[in-house]
Design a protein around this motif. Structure first.
Motif, PDB file in Angstrom:
ATOM      1  N   TYR A 243     -67.939  21.845 -19.594  1.00 31.02           N
ATOM      2  CA  TYR A 243     -66.882  21.364 -19.355  1.00 31.02           C
ATOM      3  C   TYR A 243     -65.658  21.150 -20.609  1.00 31.02           C
ATOM      4  O   TYR A 243     -64.587  20.857 -20.197  1.00 31.02           O
ATOM      5  CB  TYR A 243     -67.148  19.811 -18.825  1.00 31.02           C
ATOM      6  N   GLY A 244     -66.179  21.722 -21.439  1.00 28.23           N
ATOM      7  CA  GLY A 244     -65.194  21.551 -22.592  1.00 28.23           C
ATOM      8  C   GLY A 244     -64.895  20.482 -23.198  1.00 28.23           C
ATOM      9  O   GLY A 244     -63.633  20.218 -23.863  1.00 28.23           O
ATOM     10  N   LEU A 245     -65.636  19.355 -23.007  1.00 24.11           N
ATOM     11  CA  LEU A 245     -65.417  17.890 -23.841  1.00 24.11           C
ATOM     12  C   LEU A 245     -66.589  17.482 -24.361  1.00 24.11           C
ATOM     13  O   LEU A 245     -67.625  17.734 -24.148  1.00 24.11           O
ATOM     14  CB  LEU A 245     -64.888  17.014 -22.970  1.00 24.11           C
ATOM     15  N   ASP A 246     -66.204  16.726 -25.283  1.00 25.30           N
ATOM     16  CA  ASP A 246     -67.479  15.933 -26.140  1.00 25.30           C
ATOM     17  C   ASP A 246     -67.697  14.461 -25.565  1.00 25.30           C
ATOM     18  O   ASP A 246     -66.512  13.893 -25.000  1.00 25.30           O
ATOM     19  CB  ASP A 246     -67.067  15.511 -27.787  1.00 25.30           C
ATOM     20  N   SER A 247     -68.778  14.127 -25.376  1.00 23.19           N
ATOM     21  CA  SER A 247     -69.130  12.810 -24.857  1.00 23.19           C
ATOM     22  C   SER A 247     -68.746  11.391 -25.722  1.00 23.19           C
ATOM     23  O   SER A 247     -68.712  10.392 -25.097  1.00 23.19           O
ATOM     24  CB  SER A 247     -70.751  12.533 -24.756  1.00 23.19           C
ATOM     25  N   ILE A 268     -50.197  15.068 -20.217  1.00 26.63           N
ATOM     26  CA  ILE A 268     -50.791  15.209 -21.358  1.00 26.63           C
ATOM     27  C   ILE A 268     -52.093  15.940 -21.261  1.00 26.63           C
ATOM     28  O   ILE A 268     -52.604  16.722 -22.240  1.00 26.63           O
ATOM     29  CB  ILE A 268     -51.169  13.876 -21.947  1.00 26.63           C
ATOM     30  N   HIS A 269     -52.818  15.807 -20.137  1.00 29.02           N
ATOM     31  CA  HIS A 269     -54.186  16.255 -19.918  1.00 29.02           C
ATOM     32  C   HIS A 269     -53.947  17.903 -19.677  1.00 29.02           C
ATOM     33  O   HIS A 269     -54.634  18.547 -20.421  1.00 29.02           O
ATOM     34  CB  HIS A 269     -54.880  15.725 -18.875  1.00 29.02           C
ATOM     35  N   HIS A 270     -53.008  18.050 -18.759  1.00 29.61           N
ATOM     36  CA  HIS A 270     -52.685  19.632 -18.782  1.00 29.61           C
ATOM     37  C   HIS A 270     -52.114  20.375 -19.910  1.00 29.61           C
ATOM     38  O   HIS A 270     -52.847  21.527 -20.154  1.00 29.61           O
ATOM     39  CB  HIS A 270     -51.502  19.562 -17.710  1.00 29.61           C
ATOM     40  N   GLU A 271     -51.466  19.703 -20.779  1.00 25.03           N
ATOM     41  CA  GLU A 271     -51.057  20.597 -22.051  1.00 25.03           C
ATOM     42  C   GLU A 271     -52.230  20.485 -22.941  1.00 25.03           C
ATOM     43  O   GLU A 271     -52.201  21.341 -23.820  1.00 25.03           O
ATOM     44  CB  GLU A 271     -49.765  19.691 -22.576  1.00 25.03           C
ATOM     45  N   PHE A 272     -52.898  19.175 -23.261  1.00 29.09           N
ATOM     46  CA  PHE A 272     -53.793  19.362 -24.442  1.00 29.09           C
ATOM     47  C   PHE A 272     -55.222  19.341 -24.098  1.00 29.09           C
ATOM     48  O   PHE A 272     -56.192  19.184 -24.729  1.00 29.09           O
ATOM     49  CB  PHE A 272     -53.553  18.040 -25.122  1.00 29.09           C
ATOM     50  N   ASN A 273     -55.575  19.438 -22.745  1.00 29.75           N
ATOM     51  CA  ASN A 273     -56.981  19.311 -22.312  1.00 29.75           C
ATOM     52  C   ASN A 273     -57.838  18.258 -22.903  1.00 29.75           C
ATOM     53  O   ASN A 273     -58.920  18.300 -23.090  1.00 29.75           O
ATOM     54  CB  ASN A 273     -57.526  20.744 -22.687  1.00 29.75           C
ATOM     55  N   ILE A 274     -57.283  16.873 -22.889  1.00 30.10           N
ATOM     56  CA  ILE A 274     -57.775  15.838 -22.898  1.00 30.10           C
ATOM     57  C   ILE A 274     -57.833  14.875 -21.983  1.00 30.10           C
ATOM     58  O   ILE A 274     -56.863  14.765 -21.099  1.00 30.10           O
ATOM     59  CB  ILE A 274     -57.285  15.156 -24.353  1.00 30.10           C
ATOM     60  N   TYR A 275     -58.748  13.794 -22.001  1.00 25.65           N
ATOM     61  CA  TYR A 275     -58.747  13.036 -21.061  1.00 25.65           C
ATOM     62  C   TYR A 275     -58.666  11.615 -21.588  1.00 25.65           C
ATOM     63  O   TYR A 275     -59.051  11.028 -22.413  1.00 25.65           O
ATOM     64  CB  TYR A 275     -59.985  12.954 -20.262  1.00 25.65           C
ATOM     65  N   ILE A 276     -57.501  10.872 -20.784  1.00 24.97           N
ATOM     66  CA  ILE A 276     -57.186   9.673 -21.447  1.00 24.97           C
ATOM     67  C   ILE A 276     -57.857   8.579 -20.369  1.00 24.97           C
ATOM     68  O   ILE A 276     -57.515   8.551 -19.145  1.00 24.97           O
ATOM     69  CB  ILE A 276     -55.950   9.147 -21.442  1.00 24.97           C
ATOM     70  N   ILE A 277     -59.043   8.027 -20.941  1.00 26.62           N
ATOM     71  CA  ILE A 277     -59.844   7.342 -20.110  1.00 26.62           C
ATOM     72  C   ILE A 277     -59.758   5.607 -20.121  1.00 26.62           C
ATOM     73  O   ILE A 277     -60.163   4.849 -19.320  1.00 26.62           O
ATOM     74  CB  ILE A 277     -61.234   7.288 -20.166  1.00 26.62           C
ATOM     75  N   ALA A 278     -58.687   5.203 -20.719  1.00 31.10           N
ATOM     76  CA  ALA A 278     -58.315   3.751 -21.033  1.00 31.10           C
ATOM     77  C   ALA A 278     -57.132   3.502 -21.704  1.00 31.10           C
ATOM     78  O   ALA A 278     -56.874   4.483 -22.693  1.00 31.10           O
ATOM     79  CB  ALA A 278     -59.447   3.133 -21.893  1.00 31.10           C
ATOM     80  N   ALA A 308     -61.490  19.239 -31.527  1.00 31.75           N
ATOM     81  CA  ALA A 308     -60.331  20.138 -31.796  1.00 31.75           C
ATOM     82  C   ALA A 308     -58.969  19.760 -31.189  1.00 31.75           C
ATOM     83  O   ALA A 308     -58.116  19.927 -31.571  1.00 31.75           O
ATOM     84  CB  ALA A 308     -60.709  21.593 -31.886  1.00 31.75           C
ATOM     85  N   ALA A 309     -59.359  19.573 -29.793  1.00 35.21           N
ATOM     86  CA  ALA A 309     -58.299  19.495 -29.065  1.00 35.21           C
ATOM     87  C   ALA A 309     -57.610  17.894 -29.226  1.00 35.21           C
ATOM     88  O   ALA A 309     -56.275  17.661 -29.072  1.00 35.21           O
ATOM     89  CB  ALA A 309     -58.389  19.527 -27.415  1.00 35.21           C
ATOM     90  N   ILE A 310     -58.272  16.927 -29.518  1.00 31.85           N
ATOM     91  CA  ILE A 310     -57.927  15.506 -29.928  1.00 31.85           C
ATOM     92  C   ILE A 310     -57.204  15.775 -31.114  1.00 31.85           C
ATOM     93  O   ILE A 310     -56.041  14.901 -31.244  1.00 31.85           O
ATOM     94  CB  ILE A 310     -59.190  14.687 -29.800  1.00 31.85           C
TER      95      ILE A 310
END
Length: 626
Positions: A243-247, A268-278, A308-310
Motif C-alpha cells: 500500500y506504500g505506507l508505514d504502520s 493533501i492525500h492526493h498530492e502527498f500520498n499521506i493519510y491524516i487519521i486524526a 519519505a512522503a511525510i
C-alpha cells in the motif's frame, strides 16, 4: 547435638526429594506434572503400614486449600483486573514522555515501574504486561529491544521481593513457618512476617539492579538485534510494499503561517500520498476526521504514510514533526487502534454500496484508507473533472480488500459480521475497560488496606479485592478463571505436603545435621551464606516454589543447630530463590528470551554480575533489617 538415625519414613522422603529434583532438572515431564506425581506417590507410600508416619492421608491434599495457594490465585485475578483497564498503555506513554529516546533514562524508568508493579502481583505477570510496552518503546525510540527487555525482566524478578505478595516463595513463606512451628518448642517459635517486612530489602535489590544496568549495561547487554524481523516488522514491510505506507503514526504541528492551511484533507492525500487519521483543534481530538474537511491552524494532525512522503509534506509546508506521539498518544495507542485488512465476500450486502453510503465510521468504527482490487491499489478516485474524490464514495465489489484504520474492539465485532471477512488476526483481541479503572484501583486498595490494617488471613484480604473486581465487572468470572495460572497453583499445592513430610519425619533435621557436620564449627553468617548459595543453585534447576518448599524446613533446622535465627534463615531462602539470572529457567527469563532473541550466553554474561550483586545486597540487608 544428638544425631538422628535414618528411619524408613526418612528414607522414603529422601527418595521423594531426590526424585523431585531429578524430575525438575531433567524436565522429563512438566514441573507441575512432576509435583502432582510426587504428591500422589507420597500419599500412596503413606498407606504402607511401615511408612504410616510419612503423611496423614487426610491432609495429603491440604495444599489446595492453603492460605498461600488461595493468595496466589487472588493475586493473579487482581493483576488481571488492573491489566483489563488498559493502565499499561498509560504507563508506556508516561515512560516515553519522561524518558525520551535515551537508553540511560528509559532503562531506569522501565525497570523501576515494572519493579513497583511486580511487588503487588506475580513477577511473570508483571513482565508479561510489560513485554508489549517495552516493544512499543523500542520501536518509538529505535533502541534495540534486546537492550531493554533484559533489564525489565530482571527488575520484574527483583520487584517480587518488595512485598510479601510479590512472589510465590514469599507468599508461601508464612505458611511454611507456621508448619515448621508445629514441631518446635514454644521458646523457638517463629513470628510470621507482615506485608512490608521485606520492603527495605526488595527496594535495595531493585535499585541495585537499576544501577547495575545503568553502569554496566553497555558491557553486559547484547548489542545485536533479534535474529529475523518480528511479526510487527514483517507486517510493516508488507503494508509498505503493498500500500506504500508505514504502520507508524507521526504527529505534526500545523502553524497558522503554513501554506497548507485551508486545503482539504483529501486534497493533501492526493498530492502527498499521506493519510491524516486524526486531528486536534481547539483542544478537541477527532479520530477519523471527515476527508472533505479543511485543515485548520493552529492544530496538530496524526498522519500515516511512507516516511519519505511525510518528510516531504512537512518540509514543503513549514510543518514541525514531533519526535513522538504526545497529543494523540492515548487515542491512537497501538493497543487500542491500528491497521487491518477486511475482505468483501461474495454474499455481502455491501456490494454495490460505498462505505460512505453505509456510514462506516459510525456503523462499523473504521476509516477506509485504500482498496486492493485486481492487483491495483485504489487510494482515491479520479472524477471526470480529474479532481480527487474520496475512496469512500467508490462502490464496493466482491473480493475487494479494504485497508482500514480501526479500533481493535470494533475489529473484534466485525469477526462475527457476515458482510466482512477479517484477514488481520494478529491484534489484541482482549476487550479493555478503561472506564472500570476506578473500580479496579478501589478494590486493589481495599485488599491492600485489609492486609496492612487487619489481622485477617492474607488469602481472604486478596480474595476480597478479586471478587470485588468480578462483582463490579472489571472482570467477568470466566476471565478471572482464565487469569489464573493453574499450572503454578497445582505446582505449589502439590509440593506443600512433601515439605511438611520433610519436617515432620525429621528428614530436614537429619540433612541439616549432616551439612553442619561436614562444614564443621563455622560462624552463623557462613551458614547463612551457604543457605543462600544452596537456594540460588536449586532455583536454577527447579522452580522457585519447589526450591522454597524443600529448603525452608532445612534452613530452619540448620539455624537451630548452628545457633542462628530460624526465621532469618527461612527468609534467606525465600529471598534467594529469586536469584535466578544465570540461565533462562525462571519463567520471566523464558518469557523475554524469544521476543528479544536472547541466547543462553546473554543471560550468563549479564546474569553473573547480577547474581553476585544479589547475594551481596540481599545478605547485607537481611542482617541489617532482621
Amino acid at each position: 547435638m544428638e544425631a538422628y538415625g535414618l528411619t524408613a519414613e526418612m528414607v522414603a522422603v529422601l527418595c521423594l526429594l531426590a526424585g523431585t529434583v531429578f524430575l525438575f532438572a531433567s524436565e522429563i515431564v512438566r514441573v507441575d506434572v512432576a509435583a502432582i506425581l510426587i504428591m500422589v506417590m507420597l500419599g500412596l507410600l503413606a498407606q504402607v503400614p511401615a511408612l504410616s508416619g510419612l503423611s496423614d492421608p487426610a491432609t495429603i491434599f491440604s495444599g489446595f486449600s492453603s492460605n498461600a495457594v488461595i493468595s496466589i490465585i487472588a493475586v493473579m485475578i487482581v493483576g488481571a483486573g488492573l491489566d483489563k483497564t488498559g493502565v499499561m498503555g498509560t504507563v508506556a506513554q508516561w515512560i516515553l514522555r519522561v524518558g525520551g529516546s535515551s537508553e540511560r533514562r528509559i532503562i531506569p524508568l522501565i525497570s523501576s515501574t515494572v519493579g513497583l508493579i511486580s511487588s503487588f502481583m506475580q513477577n511473570v505477570g508483571a513482565a508479561a504486561l510489560f513485554v508489549p510496552v517495552v516493544s512499543r518503546i523500542a520501536r518509538r525510540t529505535e533502541l534495540p529491544l534486546g537492550r531493554l527487555l533484559m533489564p525489565m525482566g530482571f527488575c520484574a524478578i527483583l520487584g517480587g521481593t518488595v512485598t510479601m505478595v510479590g512472589s510465590s516463595p514469599l507468599i508461601l513463606l508464612n505458611d511454611l513457618i507456621t508448619s515448621a512451628n508445629a514441631d518446635l518448642p514454644a521458646e523457638r517459635q517463629m513470628e510470621t512476617f507482615g506485608l512490608f517486612s521485606v520492603t527495605p530489602i526488595g527496594i535495595a535489590l531493585v535499585l541495585s539492579g537499576i544501577v547495575y544496568f545503568v553502569i554496566f549495561g553497555r558491557f553486559v547487554l547484547p548489542t545485536r538485534e533479534r535474529t529475523g524481523p518480528s511479526a510487527a516488522e514483517e507486517r510493516s514491510k508488507y503494508l509498505n510494499r503493498l500500500y506504500g505506507l508505514d504502520s507508524g503514526i507521526i504527529e505534526i504541528s500545523v502553524p497558522e503561517t503554513s501554506p497548507i492551511v485551508g486545503r482539504t484533507l483529501i486534497d493533501i492525500h492526493h498530492e502527498f500520498n499521506i493519510y491524516i487519521i486524526a486531528k486536534h483543534v481547539d483542544r478537541k481530538t477527532h479520530v477519523f476526521p471527515v476527508v472533505l474537511d479543511e485543515l485548520q491552524a493552529p492544530s496538530k494532525i496524526a498522519v500515516m504514510g511512507a516516511p519519505a512522503a511525510i518528510r516531504r509534506f512537512a518540509v514543503q509546508n513549514d510543518l514541525e514533526i514531533s519526535p513522538r506521539l504526545d497529543t494523540f498518544a492515548r487515542d491512537l495507542d497501538p493497543t487500542r487502534v491500528g491497521l487491518a485488512e477486511i475482505v468483501v465476500p461474495p454474499d455481502s450486502s455491501l456490494i454495490g454500496r460505498s462505505v460512505r453510503d453505509v456510514r462506516s465510521r459510525e456503523t462499523y468504527g473504521f476509516a477506509l484508507l485504500a482498496i486492493y482490487r485486481n492487483g491495483e491499489v485504489l487510494s482515491h478516485i479520479e472524477t471526470d473533472e480529474h479532481e480527487p474524490s474520496p475512496i469512500g464514495f467508490e462502490p464496493l465489489r466482491s473480493g475487494d480488500t479494504m485497508l482500514v484504520h480501526i479500533s481493535w474492539r470494533s475489529l473484534n465485532r466485525l469477526q462475527n459480521d457476515r458482510d466482512f471477512v477479517v484477514v488481520t488476526t494478529d491484534y489484541p483481541k482482549e476487550e479493555l475497560r478503561p472506564k472500570k479503572l476506578g473500580w479496579a484501583l478501589f478494590f486493589f486498595l481495599v485488599s491492600l488496606s485489609l492486609i496492612m490494617f487487619t489481622d485477617m488471613l492474607l488469602s481472604l484480604c486478596l480474595l476480597t479485592g478479586a471478587i470485588g473486581m468480578v462483582v463490579s465487572r472489571v472482570l467477568r468470572i470466566d476471565e478471572a478463571y482464565e487469569a489464573v495460572g493453574w499450572n503454578t497453583v497445582f505446582l505449589l499445592a502439590a509440593l506443600i505436603p512433601l515439605g511438611q513430610a520433610a519436617q515432620s519425619t525429621g528428614t530436614a533435621q537429619w540433612i541439616a545435621d549432616g551439612l553442619l557436620g561436614a562444614m564443621g564449627d563455622v560462624p552463623v553468617i557462613v551458614l547463612q551464606i551457604g543457605v543462600a548459595l544452596m537456594a540460588t543453585a536449586f532455583t536454577l534447576i527447579m522452580s522457585n516454589v519447589g526450591a522454597t518448599v524443600l529448603l525452608v524446613p532445612l534452613a530452619v533446622n540448620i539455624a537451630l543447630a548452628g545457633g542462628g535465627d530460624p526465621a532469618l534463615f527461612a527468609m534467606t531462602v525465600a529471598i534467594s530463590t529469586s536469584n535466578s539470572f544465570l540461565i533462562p529457567t525462571h519463567q520471566v527469563n523464558a518469557l523475554i528470551m524469544g521476543p528479544a532473541g536472547y541466547k543462553v550466553k546473554d543471560f550468563m554474561r549479564a546474569g553473573l554480575g547480577m547474581t553476585v550483586l544479589f547475594l551481596i545486597v540481599s545478605l547485607t540487608m537481611l542482617n541489617l533489617i532482621f
